[in-house]
Write a protein that holds these residues in place. Structure first.
Motif, PDB file in Angstrom:
ATOM      1  N   ALA A 163       0.880  -1.143   0.100  1.00 22.14           N
ATOM      2  CA  ALA A 163      -0.166   0.083  -0.029  1.00 22.14           C
ATOM      3  C   ALA A 163       1.046   1.174  -0.160  1.00 22.14           C
ATOM      4  O   ALA A 163       0.266   2.416  -0.294  1.00 22.14           O
ATOM      5  CB  ALA A 163      -0.916  -0.143   1.094  1.00 22.14           C
ATOM      6  N   ASP A 164       2.193   1.229  -0.035  1.00 24.31           N
ATOM      7  CA  ASP A 164       3.134   2.251  -0.163  1.00 24.31           C
ATOM      8  C   ASP A 164       4.555   1.782  -0.183  1.00 24.31           C
ATOM      9  O   ASP A 164       4.703   0.600  -0.090  1.00 24.31           O
ATOM     10  CB  ASP A 164       3.085   3.238   1.454  1.00 24.31           C
ATOM     11  N   ARG A 222      -1.113   4.065  -8.270  1.00 24.31           N
ATOM     12  CA  ARG A 222      -0.969   4.962  -7.329  1.00 24.31           C
ATOM     13  C   ARG A 222       0.257   4.650  -6.465  1.00 24.31           C
ATOM     14  O   ARG A 222       1.052   5.461  -5.684  1.00 24.31           O
ATOM     15  CB  ARG A 222      -2.119   5.443  -6.662  1.00 24.31           C
ATOM     16  N   SER A 252       3.902   6.496  -6.701  1.00 18.62           N
ATOM     17  CA  SER A 252       3.930   7.460  -5.545  1.00 18.62           C
ATOM     18  C   SER A 252       5.284   7.177  -4.923  1.00 18.62           C
ATOM     19  O   SER A 252       5.932   6.242  -4.617  1.00 18.62           O
ATOM     20  CB  SER A 252       2.585   7.755  -4.773  1.00 18.62           C
ATOM     21  N   ILE A 293      -3.767   0.409  -2.372  1.00 13.30           N
ATOM     22  CA  ILE A 293      -3.885   2.088  -2.215  1.00 13.30           C
ATOM     23  C   ILE A 293      -5.365   2.154  -1.502  1.00 13.30           C
ATOM     24  O   ILE A 293      -5.547   3.381  -0.766  1.00 13.30           O
ATOM     25  CB  ILE A 293      -3.725   2.522  -3.590  1.00 13.30           C
ATOM     26  N   GLN A 300      -5.207   3.132   1.983  1.00 12.96           N
ATOM     27  CA  GLN A 300      -4.774   4.677   2.380  1.00 12.96           C
ATOM     28  C   GLN A 300      -6.038   5.718   2.126  1.00 12.96           C
ATOM     29  O   GLN A 300      -6.219   6.631   2.899  1.00 12.96           O
ATOM     30  CB  GLN A 300      -3.798   5.089   1.329  1.00 12.96           C
ATOM     31  N   TYR A 301      -6.991   5.385   1.015  1.00 14.86           N
ATOM     32  CA  TYR A 301      -7.974   6.285   0.866  1.00 14.86           C
ATOM     33  C   TYR A 301      -9.137   6.225   2.136  1.00 14.86           C
ATOM     34  O   TYR A 301      -9.542   7.278   2.513  1.00 14.86           O
ATOM     35  CB  TYR A 301      -8.972   5.621  -0.419  1.00 14.86           C
ATOM     36  N   LYS A 356      -8.314   5.093   5.069  1.00 13.49           N
ATOM     37  CA  LYS A 356      -7.836   5.390   6.384  1.00 13.49           C
ATOM     38  C   LYS A 356      -7.904   7.112   6.557  1.00 13.49           C
ATOM     39  O   LYS A 356      -8.130   7.694   7.331  1.00 13.49           O
ATOM     40  CB  LYS A 356      -6.519   5.286   6.516  1.00 13.49           C
ATOM     41  N   GLU A 357      -7.539   7.786   5.074  1.00  9.46           N
ATOM     42  CA  GLU A 357      -7.573   9.093   5.205  1.00  9.46           C
ATOM     43  C   GLU A 357      -8.984   9.852   5.368  1.00  9.46           C
ATOM     44  O   GLU A 357      -9.280  10.704   5.954  1.00  9.46           O
ATOM     45  CB  GLU A 357      -6.981   9.681   3.788  1.00  9.46           C
ATOM     46  N   PHE A 360     -10.459   6.767  -4.312  1.00  7.81           N
ATOM     47  CA  PHE A 360      -9.911   7.951  -3.737  1.00  7.81           C
ATOM     48  C   PHE A 360     -10.479   8.069  -2.395  1.00  7.81           C
ATOM     49  O   PHE A 360     -11.599   7.496  -2.244  1.00  7.81           O
ATOM     50  CB  PHE A 360     -10.251   9.039  -4.652  1.00  7.81           C
ATOM     51  N   GLN A 361      -9.972   9.009  -1.842  1.00 13.23           N
ATOM     52  CA  GLN A 361     -10.402   9.434  -0.121  1.00 13.23           C
ATOM     53  C   GLN A 361     -11.788  10.039  -0.465  1.00 13.23           C
ATOM     54  O   GLN A 361     -12.789  10.066   0.387  1.00 13.23           O
ATOM     55  CB  GLN A 361      -9.519  10.160   0.658  1.00 13.23           C
ATOM     56  N   SER A 362     -12.066  10.868  -1.409  1.00 17.52           N
ATOM     57  CA  SER A 362     -13.201  11.644  -1.693  1.00 17.52           C
ATOM     58  C   SER A 362     -14.404  10.787  -1.990  1.00 17.52           C
ATOM     59  O   SER A 362     -15.318  10.805  -1.488  1.00 17.52           O
ATOM     60  CB  SER A 362     -13.129  12.653  -3.119  1.00 17.52           C
TER      61      SER A 362
END
Lengths: 192, 575
Positions: free
Chosen positions: B131-132, B161, B165, B236, B239-240, B242-243, B309-311
Motif C-alpha cells: 500500500a506504500d 498510485r 508515488s 492503495i 490509504q483512501y 484511512k484518510e 480515492f478518499q473523496s
C-alpha cells in the motif's frame, strides 16, 4: 499537524517531476511524513500533467482531491484554471504566465479563455503570477522555469532558505547548480 | 537510513535486499521503473526481454537454476506471460521467484482496466499487495520467503498510485543468498500429462496451506477503532479509507490477496456493525466474503470502474461531499499529443492524406488516432496491428489490400509483431506493414530493445537488422523511408500499396527526445508571407498555433524538424 496538500500542474515535459522532488526534499528535511504522486506514461506526451505533494504527521492517500489543495503551482495559465476546483478555500495559486495552446485550441475545436489570471483573482483567490519563462531564460535556459517557480513558492511556505538551497543541491546535477540557484533567486525576487 | 522513494524504486530495493540476482522484464507503465532501478544495483543481473513471456520463462529458468529471480510487467503484459505463469504454478520454484504485475485502475496509460488478481487465482499462485513504498520493499522480501516456503511463484500486485508515488522507506542491508543446489526432478519440472496430473493435487494442497498461513500472516493486519464501521481493504484503497474515515472505522487490511483468509475475515465481520469492502476494479474480496455468508457492502456503492480515492470513501460512506469552485468558463481539454519533432507525425500525415485504413498498435504512435490526424482505425494489444490487418485483408480481398496498412513500433514489432508478419508471409495476404523505427521504446520513457544495439545497462549489444529479418521471414519488398521527408514517404507508401505481395516499409528516424539527436534551430514564421491558411495546423504540432490570424511557432518547443515547412505552400516558414 493536519496534512497539507500541494499540487504541481502543467504540460507534459515542463519539468514538474523535478519541482516535486525539490519540495519533497525540503519537507523531508523538516521531518514531515511526505508522499509525492507522479504521472508517467502516455499523459506525459504534451498532455495535462499533475503531481501531488502531501505532508504532515502521517500521510495516507498520496492523491489530492477537489477542494483539498493548500497551494497549486501551475506551469501554464490554462492548467491553473483547469485545476482551480482542487483548491481549498483560502488556498494560494502560484502560476507562470506562460500559455501553451492545447491541441483542441490549435485545431480550432476549442477557445483558449482570455485573461485567465484576472478571472482567477476575481474569485478572491490569492494568485501570484510570474513570467517564469522569461526569468528562466535570464538565468540561462527556458528549462529552469520550474526552479523559478520553486523560488516563488518558497516565499509562500515558511521554511528556511538554506533548506531550499540544500534541496536544490540534492536534486539538480552539479553542472547545472549555479544556473538553477540563479533561477531560484529570480523567482524569490519576483514573488515579492 | 530513511529515504523518499518511488514505490517501484522501493520494490527494486526489496529485490536487492532479498538477495535477488536475476531480473528480466518488458517495460510497461506503471511497472517500468522496478526494472530500471534494479539495473542500478551491480549485484543483480538485469535485462529487457523482447516480451513478458520470454521474461517470465527466463526468470523461471533462473529460479530453477537456484537463483532468486524476478520479472516485471504491467497488467496486460501478464496476459502475454500467462502461459508460463499457469504452468509455473504447477512446477513451483527452486530458489524464490517474484513477479510484478502492475495494474492501472483509472487507465492512466493502458488500453484496459483488467484486474490481475484474476490471473493469480486462475494460475493458483500467491499474490501480495503493498500500500506504500515501505510495503513495496517489505512485501517483495516477504514474497521471496513465501515463494520458497510454499514452492510457488509469488506475484506482487502493484497499482499505479502505489507504483508512482513516493513515500519514506527505511533501508536495510542486502542478504546474499548464493545459488541453491539444482537437483534434476523430472516429476516436478517436466510438465507432461503424466507428471502434471500428479502435480495438480500438490498445487491444491499448496493453496490450502497458503490460505491457512494467511490467517496468521503479519502481512494481514487488523486495526480496531470505532466498530460501528468495519472496512476490509487492501493496497492503495487502505490509504483512501484511512484518510477518509480515520478512527471512525476499524480496518482489516489484507496484504495477501490470493489466497484470501477465512477465519480473520469472519472474526472481523463479527466485531463490527456495518461492513464495507473497499477495493478497486473487480469484487474479489467482496465475492469471497459473500461466499462465506458474510453481509458486506461493496460494488453496489463503489462501482467497478476507475479509482475510488478518499473523496469516494467520504462521499459513499459518510455522505460528505467536497466543496469547491471551478473556473467559470469551459477549460479546453489538453489530451496528450505527439511531441514537436516526433518522427511519427510526417508518416501519419501521409496516411491521413491517403485516407487508408490503419491497423494500429501500442506505443506513442497510438496518438496518430488523435485529432487532427485521426489516422488510425484500430488499436487492440501489443502486436495486433499486423495480424489483425491480415484477417481484415483476407476477408475484404484485393480492394482493401490496396487501401490498408498496419503500423507498429520497433519495440512492439520485436515484442509480438514478428509472428504476425510471419503469418502474413506464410499465409500470403497482400498486407503492407509499416514499422515505425524510432530506435527506442518511446512511450514507457526510452528503454533499449533488441533493435537498438544497446542493452538495459546501456552497453553495446547485438542489434536485430529489421530489413534482413523481414526478408528472412519471406517479405520480398522491404523499403526504408525517412518520415521527415513526407513527399518521398508518401510516394513509397503508394507504390507498396499498388504492389502484389506483402511488403514492409521501415519508417526510420530516431525519437526527437533522445539525448543524442541533434536538433535544428527553431523555425520562424514570416508574418508578411503568412496568410493564415492553416495548412500547417493539419499536422497537429504542439509548437504551432494561430494568433491574430497568423501562424506562430513556440521557440521553446520547436526542434526544427521541418514538417511544417513542407506543408507551407507560401514559403512563410524558415529559420
Amino acid at each position: 499537524m493536519e496534512t497539507k496538500s500541494i499540487m504541481i500542474v502543467g504540460v507534459g515535459g515542463q519539468g514538474s517531476l523535478l519541482a516535486s522532488r525539490i519540495i519533497g526534499n525540503v519537507l523531508l528535511e523538516q521531518g514531515y511524513d511526505v508522499k509525492l504522486s507522479e504521472v508517467h506514461g502516455m499523459s506525459q506526451r504534451g498532455g495535462s500533467v499533475v503531481t501531488y505533494v502531501k505532508y504532515g504527521d502521517k500521510v495516507y492517500s498520496p492523491v489530492v482531491q477537489k477542494g483539498e489543495a493548500d497551494i497549486i503551482i501551475s506551469f501554464e495559465q490554462l492548467e491553473a484554471a483547469r485545476y482551480v476546483e482542487f483548491l481549498k478555500k483560502g488556498g494560494h495559486i502560484v502560476t507562470s504566465t506562460q500559455s501553451i495552446d492545447p491541441m483542441p485550441v490549435i485545431t480550432g475545436a476549442a477557445v483558449y479563455p482570455e485573461d485567465v489570471i484576472g478571472k482567477l483573482r476575481a474569485k478572491d483567490i490569492d494568485v501570484t503570477a510570474v513570467d517564469a519563462l522569461t526569468l528562466a531564460e535570464q538565468a540561462g535556459t527556458a528549462k529552469a522555469s520550474n526552479v523559478v517557480l520553486m523560488g516563488v513558492v518558497s516565499k509562500k511556505m515558511d521554511f528556511d532558505r538554506s533548506v531550499w538551497e540544500k534541496a536544490l543541491e540534492n536534486c539538480v546535477p552539479a553542472k547545472f547548480l549555479e544556473l538553477n540557484k540563479k533561477a531560484f533567486e529570480l523567482g524569490e525576487q519576483a514573488a515579492v | 537510513m530513511n529515504k523518499l522513494m518511488l514505490g517501484n524504486a522501493a520494490f527494486a530495493r526489496g529485490l536487492y535486499e532479498a538477495g535477488c540476482t536475476f531480473v528480466s522484464s518488458y517495460p510497461g507503465t506503471p511497472s517500468t521503473e522496478v526494472t530500471e532501478e534494479a539495473a542500478k544495483y551491480d549485484e543483480m543481473y538485469a535485462e529487457w526481454a523482447p516480451n513478458e513471456k520470454v521474461a517470465m520463462e527466463a526468470a523461471l529458468g533462473a529460479s530453477i537454476a537456484g537463483a532468486r529471480s524476478f520479472c516485471g510487467m504491467k497488467h496486460v503484459g501478464l496476459n502475454v506471460a500467462a502461459d508460463p505463469l499457469y504452468t509455473a504454478g504447477y512446477t513451483g520454484v527452486n530458489a524464490g521467484m517474484v513477479i510484478c504485475a502492475a495494474d492501472d485502475p483509472g487507465m492512466h496509460s493502458s488500453q484496459n482496466e483488467q484486474d490481475s488478481r484474476h490471473h493469480a487465482i486462475a494460475s493458483k499462485v500467491c499474490m501480495v499487495e503493498p500500500a506504500d513504498s515501505q510495503e513495496c520493499k517489505e512485501f517483495t522480501k516477504a514474497a521471496f520467503e513465501l515463494s520458497e516456503q510454499f514452492d510457488t511463484p509469488v506475484i506482487v500486485r502493484m497499482t499505479t498510485r502505489v507504483a508512482h508515488s513516493q513515500s519514506i522507506v527505511e533501508l536495510n542491508d542486502r542478504e546474499d543468498k548464493g545459488l541453491k543446489e539444482y537437483k534434476k526432478d523430472i516429476g516436478k519440472f517436466v510438465m507432461m500429462p503424466g507428471n502434471a496430473i500428479k502435480r495438480h493435487p500438490i498445487v491444491e494442497d499448496k493453496l490450502a496451506r497458503l490460505a491457512e498461513y494467511s490467517e496468521t500472516s503479519p502481512l494481514n493486519k487488523v486495526e480496531y477503532n470505532d466498530t460501528k464501521i468495519g472496512v476490509i481493504t487492501s493496497g492503495i484503497c487502505y490509504q483512501y479509507a484511512k484518510e477518509a474515515l480515520g478512527d471512525k472505522a476499524s480496518y482489516l487490511k489484507l496484504g495477501i490477496v490470493v489466497p484470501l483468509p477465512t477465519k480473520i475475515i469472519k472474526d472481523f465481520a463479527a466485531k463490527v456493525d456495518k461492513l464495507y469492502v473497499i477495493e478497486e476494479l473487480d469484487p474479489i474480496i467482496e465475492n469471497h466474503c459473500k461466499a462465506l455468508g458474510i453481509e458486506v457492502i461493496g460494488k453496489e456503492l463503489f462501482g467497478m470502474c476507475g479509482e475510488i480515492f478518499q473523496s469516494g470513501v467520504r462521499e459513499k460512506i459518510l455522505g460528505e461531499k467536497a466543496t469547491f469552485e471551478g473556473f467559470d468558463e469551459p477549460v479546453p481539454p489538453r489530451p496528450p499529443a505527439m511531441c514537436a519533432g516526433c518522427p511519427h507525425r510526417g508518416l501519419f500525415y501521409c496516411l491521413s492524406k491517403l485516407g487508408v485504413y490503419v491497423s494500429g498498435d501500442i506505443g506513442c504512435y497510438t496518438l496518430g488516432a488523435a485529432a487532427p490526424l485521426c489516422a488510425m482505425d484500430t488499436t487492440i494489444c501489443m502486436g495486433a496491428s499486423i495480424s489483425a490487418l491480415h484477417g481484415y485483408n483476407k476477408v475484404r480481398g484485393n480492394e482493401s489490400e490496396k487501401k490498408a496498412v498496419a503500423v507498429i513500433g520497433d519495440s512492439t514489432f520485436m515484442h509480438s509483431g514478428m509472428t504476425g508478419l510471419v503469418n502474413v508471409a506464410y499465409n500470403a495476404s497482400n498486407t503492407v506493414t509499416i514499422i515505425l523505427d524510432n530506435s527506442i521504446t518511446g512511450m514507457t520513457g526510452h528503454q533499449q530493445n533488441p533493435t537498438t544495439g544497446k542493452n538495459l545497462k546501456g552497453d553495446p549489444a547485438a542489434a536485430v537488422n529489421l530489413e534482413e529479418l523481414c526478408k528472412a521471414i519471406g517479405i520480398k519488398s522491404v523499403r526504408v523511408a525517412d518520415p521527415y521527408n513526407m513527399a518521398e514517404t508518401e510516394k513509397i507508401i503508394k507504390e507498396e500499396l499498388e504492389k502484389d505481395g506483402p511488403s514492409v516499409i521501415i519508417s526510420r528516424r530516431p525519437c526527437a527526445l533522445l539525448k543524442y539527436v541533434k536538433h535544428n534551430p527553431p523555425l520562424k514564421c514570416d508574418k508578411d508571407k503568412c496568410v493564415g491558411c492553416k495548412q500547417c495546423l493539419k499536422i497537429g504540432c504542439p509548437a504551432i498555433s494561430i494568433h491574430g490570424g497568423k501562424m506562430e511557432i513556440d521557440h521553446t518547443l520547436c526542434v526544427g524538424c521541418g514538417i511544417c515547412k513542407e506543408m507551407c505552400k507560401l514559403g512563410a516558414i524558415g529559420e
